[in-house]
Design a protein around this motif. Sequence first.
Motif, PDB file in Angstrom:
ATOM      1  N   MET A   9     -12.555 -23.766  35.401  1.00 14.20           N
ATOM      2  CA  MET A   9     -13.522 -23.799  36.670  1.00 14.20           C
ATOM      3  C   MET A   9     -13.661 -22.295  36.713  1.00 14.20           C
ATOM      4  SD  MET A   9     -11.344 -26.035  39.460  1.00 14.20           S
ATOM      5  CE  MET A   9     -12.100 -25.517  40.794  1.00 14.20           C
ATOM      6  N   HIS A  10     -12.674 -21.465  36.680  1.00 12.38           N
ATOM      7  CA  HIS A  10     -13.022 -19.951  36.756  1.00 12.38           C
ATOM      8  C   HIS A  10     -13.905 -19.422  35.504  1.00 12.38           C
ATOM      9  CE1 HIS A  10     -12.197 -15.730  35.620  1.00 12.38           C
ATOM     10  NE2 HIS A  10     -11.964 -15.481  36.923  1.00 12.38           N
ATOM     11  N   ASP A  11     -13.704 -19.950  34.327  1.00  8.51           N
ATOM     12  CA  ASP A  11     -14.928 -19.596  33.252  1.00  8.51           C
ATOM     13  C   ASP A  11     -16.082 -20.191  33.500  1.00  8.51           C
ATOM     14  OD1 ASP A  11     -12.492 -18.258  32.142  1.00  8.51           O
ATOM     15  OD2 ASP A  11     -12.174 -19.841  30.602  1.00  8.51           O
ATOM     16  N   ALA A  12     -16.290 -21.199  34.316  1.00  7.56           N
ATOM     17  CA  ALA A  12     -17.597 -21.811  34.715  1.00  7.56           C
ATOM     18  C   ALA A  12     -18.272 -21.270  35.933  1.00  7.56           C
ATOM     19  CB  ALA A  12     -17.342 -23.430  34.796  1.00  7.56           C
ATOM     20  N   GLY A  13     -17.503 -20.280  36.470  1.00  3.62           N
ATOM     21  CA  GLY A  13     -18.439 -19.235  37.582  1.00  3.62           C
ATOM     22  C   GLY A  13     -17.608 -19.738  38.924  1.00  3.62           C
ATOM     23  N   ALA A  14     -16.723 -20.627  38.920  1.00  7.52           N
ATOM     24  CA  ALA A  14     -16.184 -20.866  40.436  1.00  7.52           C
ATOM     25  C   ALA A  14     -15.108 -19.610  40.806  1.00  7.52           C
ATOM     26  CB  ALA A  14     -15.277 -21.908  40.235  1.00  7.52           C
ATOM     27  N   HIS A  15     -14.985 -19.258  42.054  1.00  9.79           N
ATOM     28  CA  HIS A  15     -14.275 -18.380  42.477  1.00  9.79           C
ATOM     29  C   HIS A  15     -12.699 -19.041  42.602  1.00  9.79           C
ATOM     30  CE1 HIS A  15     -12.848 -15.015  44.706  1.00  9.79           C
ATOM     31  NE2 HIS A  15     -12.110 -15.789  45.569  1.00  9.79           N
ATOM     32  N   THR A  16     -11.852 -18.654  42.079  1.00 13.39           N
ATOM     33  CA  THR A  16     -10.671 -19.304  42.086  1.00 13.39           C
ATOM     34  C   THR A  16      -9.505 -18.522  42.919  1.00 13.39           C
ATOM     35  OG1 THR A  16      -9.832 -18.379  39.968  1.00 13.39           O
ATOM     36  CG2 THR A  16     -10.849 -20.626  40.062  1.00 13.39           C
ATOM     37  N   ILE A  17      -8.741 -19.259  43.448  1.00 14.03           N
ATOM     38  CA  ILE A  17      -7.508 -18.571  44.134  1.00 14.03           C
ATOM     39  C   ILE A  17      -6.191 -19.159  43.953  1.00 14.03           C
ATOM     40  CG2 ILE A  17      -6.585 -18.318  46.711  1.00 14.03           C
ATOM     41  CD1 ILE A  17      -9.587 -18.552  47.683  1.00 14.03           C
ATOM     42  N   ALA A  18      -5.066 -18.257  43.711  1.00 13.89           N
ATOM     43  CA  ALA A  18      -3.855 -18.891  43.456  1.00 13.89           C
ATOM     44  C   ALA A  18      -3.002 -18.631  44.469  1.00 13.89           C
ATOM     45  CB  ALA A  18      -3.238 -18.486  42.191  1.00 13.89           C
ATOM     46  N   GLU A  19      -1.902 -19.311  45.212  1.00 13.31           N
ATOM     47  CA  GLU A  19      -0.930 -19.178  45.932  1.00 13.31           C
ATOM     48  C   GLU A  19       0.093 -18.149  45.487  1.00 13.31           C
ATOM     49  OE1 GLU A  19       2.186 -20.899  48.957  1.00 13.31           O
ATOM     50  OE2 GLU A  19       0.997 -22.190  47.863  1.00 13.31           O
ATOM     51  N   ASP A  20       0.435 -17.131  46.391  1.00  5.70           N
ATOM     52  CA  ASP A  20       1.456 -15.999  46.138  1.00  5.70           C
ATOM     53  C   ASP A  20       2.813 -16.633  45.659  1.00  5.70           C
ATOM     54  OD1 ASP A  20       3.240 -13.769  47.237  1.00  5.70           O
ATOM     55  OD2 ASP A  20       1.823 -12.954  46.132  1.00  5.70           O
ATOM     56  N   GLU A  21       3.424 -15.983  45.009  1.00  8.46           N
ATOM     57  CA  GLU A  21       4.713 -16.564  44.793  1.00  8.46           C
ATOM     58  C   GLU A  21       5.902 -16.484  46.202  1.00  8.46           C
ATOM     59  OE1 GLU A  21       8.594 -15.812  41.736  1.00  8.46           O
ATOM     60  OE2 GLU A  21       7.131 -14.301  41.818  1.00  8.46           O
ATOM     61  N   SER A  22       5.379 -15.518  46.956  1.00  9.18           N
ATOM     62  CA  SER A  22       6.132 -15.190  48.302  1.00  9.18           C
ATOM     63  C   SER A  22       6.035 -16.391  49.169  1.00  9.18           C
ATOM     64  CB  SER A  22       5.739 -13.839  49.095  1.00  9.18           C
ATOM     65  OG  SER A  22       4.290 -14.295  49.459  1.00  9.18           O
ATOM     66  N   THR A  23       5.125 -17.176  48.937  1.00 10.60           N
ATOM     67  CA  THR A  23       4.971 -18.421  49.910  1.00 10.60           C
ATOM     68  C   THR A  23       4.919 -19.748  49.183  1.00 10.60           C
ATOM     69  OG1 THR A  23       2.445 -18.078  49.986  1.00 10.60           O
ATOM     70  CG2 THR A  23       3.663 -17.137  51.619  1.00 10.60           C
ATOM     71  N   CYS A  24       4.984 -19.555  47.942  1.00  9.28           N
ATOM     72  CA  CYS A  24       4.710 -20.816  47.004  1.00  9.28           C
ATOM     73  C   CYS A  24       6.334 -21.567  47.196  1.00  9.28           C
ATOM     74  CB  CYS A  24       4.355 -20.443  45.621  1.00  9.28           C
ATOM     75  SG  CYS A  24       3.742 -21.818  44.731  1.00  9.28           S
ATOM     76  N   VAL A  25       6.421 -22.613  47.124  1.00  8.21           N
ATOM     77  CA  VAL A  25       7.480 -23.390  46.913  1.00  8.21           C
ATOM     78  C   VAL A  25       8.181 -23.500  45.401  1.00  8.21           C
ATOM     79  CG1 VAL A  25       8.765 -25.588  47.215  1.00  8.21           C
ATOM     80  CG2 VAL A  25       7.533 -24.823  49.192  1.00  8.21           C
ATOM     81  N   VAL A  26       7.166 -23.948  44.593  1.00  9.29           N
ATOM     82  CA  VAL A  26       7.099 -23.979  43.100  1.00  9.29           C
ATOM     83  C   VAL A  26       6.001 -23.162  42.517  1.00  9.29           C
ATOM     84  CG1 VAL A  26       7.325 -25.535  41.155  1.00  9.29           C
ATOM     85  CG2 VAL A  26       8.433 -26.429  43.373  1.00  9.29           C
ATOM     86  N   PHE A  27       6.190 -22.032  42.005  1.00 11.60           N
ATOM     87  CA  PHE A  27       5.494 -20.915  41.773  1.00 11.60           C
ATOM     88  C   PHE A  27       4.918 -21.223  39.999  1.00 11.60           C
ATOM     89  CE2 PHE A  27       4.082 -16.689  40.283  1.00 11.60           C
ATOM     90  CZ  PHE A  27       2.877 -16.577  41.186  1.00 11.60           C
ATOM     91  N   GLY A  28       5.400 -22.545  39.338  1.00 12.18           N
ATOM     92  CA  GLY A  28       4.991 -22.671  38.008  1.00 12.18           C
ATOM     93  C   GLY A  28       3.523 -22.726  37.737  1.00 12.18           C
ATOM     94  N   MET A  29       2.563 -23.481  38.358  1.00 10.40           N
ATOM     95  CA  MET A  29       1.298 -23.697  37.839  1.00 10.40           C
ATOM     96  C   MET A  29       0.568 -22.350  38.511  1.00 10.40           C
ATOM     97  SD  MET A  29      -2.170 -24.219  38.628  1.00 10.40           S
ATOM     98  CE  MET A  29      -2.473 -24.808  40.192  1.00 10.40           C
ATOM     99  N   PRO A  30       0.700 -21.744  39.523  1.00  8.53           N
ATOM    100  CA  PRO A  30       0.067 -20.470  39.969  1.00  8.53           C
ATOM    101  C   PRO A  30       0.300 -19.478  38.802  1.00  8.53           C
ATOM    102  CG  PRO A  30       0.961 -21.385  41.882  1.00  8.53           C
ATOM    103  CD  PRO A  30       1.430 -22.352  40.882  1.00  8.53           C
TER     104      PRO A  30
END
Length: 56
Positions: A9-30
């Motif tokens: 999605m990012h490479d196609a031009g979408a603006h992408t957001i990932a959740e920060d580790e500090s609030t993420c229950v499982v940080f694997g995918m981000p």
Amino acid sequence: DGARGLKEMHDAGAHTIAEDESTCVVFGMPREAIKLGGVDQVLPLDLVPEAIMKAG
């Protein structure tokens, strides 16, 4: 996998957001999406809605 999909999605031009580790229950995918270079912003969960509104 979610990280690769976000990178595509990012490479196609979408603006992408990932959740920060500090609030993420499982940080694997981000973490993987960030490593792949598919993330424009890394934010705590409470700031994601505002970032989405600004990006739109």
